[in-house]
Enzyme design. Structure first.
Site, mmCIF file in Angstrom:
data_model
loop_
_atom_site.group_PDB
_atom_site.id
_atom_site.type_symbol
_atom_site.label_atom_id
_atom_site.label_comp_id
_atom_site.label_asym_id
_atom_site.label_seq_id
_atom_site.Cartn_x
_atom_site.Cartn_y
_atom_site.Cartn_z
ATOM 1 N N ALA A 153 -3.968 -9.204 -0.520
ATOM 2 C CA ALA A 153 -3.343 -8.966 0.780
ATOM 3 C C ALA A 153 -2.536 -7.681 0.816
ATOM 4 O O ALA A 153 -1.875 -7.312 -0.150
ATOM 5 C CB ALA A 153 -2.432 -10.138 1.140
ATOM 6 N N CYS A 154 -2.634 -7.012 1.973
ATOM 7 C CA CYS A 154 -1.770 -5.872 2.277
ATOM 8 C C CYS A 154 -1.357 -5.999 3.733
ATOM 9 O O CYS A 154 -1.739 -6.962 4.417
ATOM 10 C CB CYS A 154 -2.465 -4.537 2.009
ATOM 11 S SG CYS A 154 -3.755 -4.091 3.177
ATOM 12 N N GLY A 155 -0.609 -5.053 4.225
ATOM 13 C CA GLY A 155 -0.091 -5.133 5.587
ATOM 14 C C GLY A 155 -1.161 -5.271 6.651
ATOM 15 O O GLY A 155 -1.044 -6.086 7.558
#
Length: 94
Positions: free
Chosen positions: A8-10
């Protein structure tokens, strides 16, 4: 059933996709099958519901019911071998 790894990232687009691709390539080199899924943080709870491992590339608050590894290590290469070794240990004991 294949191991599900959530990265996950932004936004779930650039950074998480790059890290997910790197992890896929590393796993392939070890002959390991896994479903490596890049997601945006806003969808994290939904995606972690059936995940085996969580690899955040951004800081996230909270505790999780799955092992959490350091995604920045795969992004930068620093401590990548150590984190990848942990990932292999988790997958092999699933």
């Amino acid at each position: 059933m294949a191991t599900k790894i959530v990265v996950a990232c932004g936004s779930g687009v650039a950074t998480s996709e790059m890290v997910a691709a790197k992890i896929r390539k590393l796993l392939e080199g070890e002959g390991v099958q896994a479903d490596v899924v890049p997601v945006e943080v806003s969808r994290l709870d939904e995606e972690l519901a059936d995940a085996d491992v969580y690899i955040p590339v951004v800081r996230t608050e909270g505790t999780y019911d799955v092992p959490v590894l350091n995604g920045v290590a795969f992004l930068t290469g620093m401590n990548q071998e150590e984190e990848f070794s942990k990932l292999l240990d988790i997958i092999r004991f699933e």
